[in-house]
Design an enzyme around this catalytic site. Sequence first.
Site, PDB file in Angstrom:
ATOM      1  N   ASN A 216       0.858  -1.192   0.000  1.00 60.06           N
ATOM      2  CA  ASN A 216       0.000   0.000   0.000  1.00 60.06           C
ATOM      3  C   ASN A 216       0.889   1.235   0.000  1.00 60.06           C
ATOM      4  OD1 ASN A 216       0.574   0.785   2.823  1.00 60.06           O
ATOM      5  ND2 ASN A 216      -0.385  -1.195   3.230  1.00 60.06           N
ATOM      6  N   LYS A 294       8.482 -17.526 -10.125  1.00 60.00           N
ATOM      7  CA  LYS A 294       7.680 -16.468 -10.752  1.00 60.00           C
ATOM      8  C   LYS A 294       6.491 -17.084 -11.502  1.00 60.00           C
ATOM      9  CE  LYS A 294       7.949 -12.693 -13.990  1.00 60.00           C
ATOM     10  NZ  LYS A 294       8.603 -12.207 -15.187  1.00 60.00           N
ATOM     11  N   PRO A 311      -3.302 -11.527  10.199  1.00 60.18           N
ATOM     12  CA  PRO A 311      -3.635 -11.319  11.607  1.00 60.18           C
ATOM     13  C   PRO A 311      -3.806  -9.833  11.877  1.00 60.18           C
ATOM     14  CG  PRO A 311      -1.300 -11.839  11.341  1.00 60.18           C
ATOM     15  CD  PRO A 311      -1.937 -12.024  10.000  1.00 60.18           C
TER      16      PRO A 311
HETATM   17  N1  CTP Z   1      -4.111  -2.964  11.958  1.00 56.22           N
HETATM   18  C1  CTP Z   1      -3.318  -3.985  12.431  1.00 56.22           C
HETATM   19  N2  CTP Z   1      -3.300  -5.177  11.776  1.00 56.22           N
HETATM   20  C2  CTP Z   1      -4.054  -5.373  10.689  1.00 56.22           C
HETATM   21  C3  CTP Z   1      -4.858  -4.321  10.190  1.00 56.22           C
HETATM   22  C4  CTP Z   1      -4.842  -3.124  10.857  1.00 56.22           C
HETATM   23  O1  CTP Z   1      -2.619  -3.801  13.419  1.00 56.22           O
HETATM   24  N3  CTP Z   1      -4.020  -6.526  10.078  1.00 56.22           N
HETATM   25  C5  CTP Z   1      -4.153  -1.724  12.720  1.00 56.22           C
HETATM   26  C6  CTP Z   1      -3.565  -0.527  12.019  1.00 56.22           C
HETATM   27  O2  CTP Z   1      -2.188  -0.388  12.311  1.00 56.22           O
HETATM   28  C7  CTP Z   1      -4.388   0.595  12.634  1.00 56.22           C
HETATM   29  C8  CTP Z   1      -5.741  -0.044  12.876  1.00 56.22           C
HETATM   30  O3  CTP Z   1      -5.512  -1.442  12.936  1.00 56.22           O
HETATM   31  O4  CTP Z   1      -3.894   0.975  13.870  1.00 56.22           O
HETATM   32  C9  CTP Z   1      -6.781   0.240  11.834  1.00 56.22           C
HETATM   33  O5  CTP Z   1      -6.256  -0.035  10.563  1.00 56.22           O
HETATM   34  P1  CTP Z   1      -7.111   0.279   9.262  1.00 56.22           P
HETATM   35  O6  CTP Z   1      -6.329  -0.113   8.070  1.00 56.22           O
HETATM   36  O7  CTP Z   1      -7.648   1.680   9.349  1.00 56.22           O
HETATM   37  O8  CTP Z   1      -8.359  -0.653   9.469  1.00 56.22           O
HETATM   38  P2  CTP Z   1      -8.627  -2.130   9.113  1.00 56.22           P
HETATM   39  O9  CTP Z   1      -8.701  -2.901  10.366  1.00 56.22           O
HETATM   40  O10 CTP Z   1      -7.677  -2.617   8.090  1.00 56.22           O
HETATM   41  O11 CTP Z   1     -10.097  -2.007   8.513  1.00 56.22           O
HETATM   42  P3  CTP Z   1     -10.565  -1.358   7.076  1.00 56.22           P
HETATM   43  O12 CTP Z   1      -9.446  -1.637   6.123  1.00 56.22           O
HETATM   44  O13 CTP Z   1     -11.798  -2.083   6.780  1.00 56.22           O
HETATM   45  O14 CTP Z   1     -10.775   0.107   7.315  1.00 56.22           O
END
Ligand code: CTP
Length: 409
Positions: A216, A294, A311
Amino acid sequence: MSLNLVNPLKDKRLLLIIGGGIAAYKCLDLIRRVKERGMTVRTILTHGGAQFVTPLSLSALSGEKVYTDIFSLTDETEMGHIRLSREADVILVAPATADMMAKMAAGLADNLATTALLATDKPVMIAPSMNSRMWEHPATQRNLSKLKEDGILAIEPEEGDLACGENGAGRLADVDNIVKRLEKFFIPKGPLVGKHILITAGPTFESIDPVRYIANRSSGKQGYAIAKALRARGATVSLVSGPTNLAAPEGVHITHIQSAEEMLNACLKALPADVAICVAAVCDWRAASAQNQKIKKQDGVLPTLDLVENPDILKTLSCAADKRPDLVIGFAAETENIAENAKAKLKKKACDWIVANDVSTVDGKSVMGGNHNKVSFITSSQTENWENCLKDDVAHKLAQKIEDYFRKT
Ligand code: CTP
């Protein structure tokens, strides 16, 4: 918990400037002792210092080239005096002679040592050593005051028998005391001393095959800024970071990882912590089975990519029964319904605070990768909007909240 607290000299860099006094020989012991504690030592040997110690013994002990001459073409091409003066965490002049102190106080730059001292942007310490009359002379004391006014730290000489046969103040501080002063200098100070703070930052890369991955746009800037702000308040900071182009903030223990699973393992390994802050943009999914070879293109036939969920690190830390940090803070990257979505995440992930991050744009600039951020600080009982801040400002505001939290508890 922190290695830094146990051994504050580890991985620190000393530039030692050796002045022309009989006590110069003690620098050999000083180099040995600080090197044993993990410090790197570069030396500048003044013309006077070279009358008492040899470049050979200094380089043998320090394991580094010894610098002597401002007009040495070889030295300047290898390492200019400006770089030499800045690639150190601290500069120590020992022994600092009366002449050296006078030159420093006057801002002279007539040799490599004095030039480096003027060019540096790093803290400077002096350990004076001279005859007691010279030490007590108003001119030397005036210079000492001036140097202290300039922010130079003085390791004052001790009293005793002097090499000149006289007795009094002027003997180079004991090497043990010099080492202790260096250690004291590097021991972190601030309201969060003794607190261990775990931070995740950056993106994760989820492998599809040796060439391709899911990732990302996260730059890691916000997480690194928070690590730096907390470190500046004296906390022991463990930063678990996905791939970024950023340098590790000074004094922070960094673990580099690629995938969400690696990030989770590194976080669990870093526990116990007083605070966990999950700033990382963790990929929600990874390939169900990453390929070792690959994946080849097959004309016209599109491959299918099966995904499995990664996770949730924030949730895992929030629910870590016996090892839950006192304070668990999440970030919520949102593009719409920011506050509502963030409040839902606060509950779902069982964290204490959440910083809702509007990752659309700030004044037309992208938040992902940019230096600005637009956030709301949300707890179960309050919401504060931190509008159009620099990521550094968000970091300081959050660090202040953490400091306030520990002051109250
Ligand atoms: N986070 C995490 N582990 C994941 C996903 C997210 O620790 N697998 C943490 C991120 O570091 C952040 C929070 O959860 O502190 C929210 O992350 P975000 O990307 O906004 O949310 P998601 O849980 O991924 O939900 P969505 O993508 O549906 O908004």
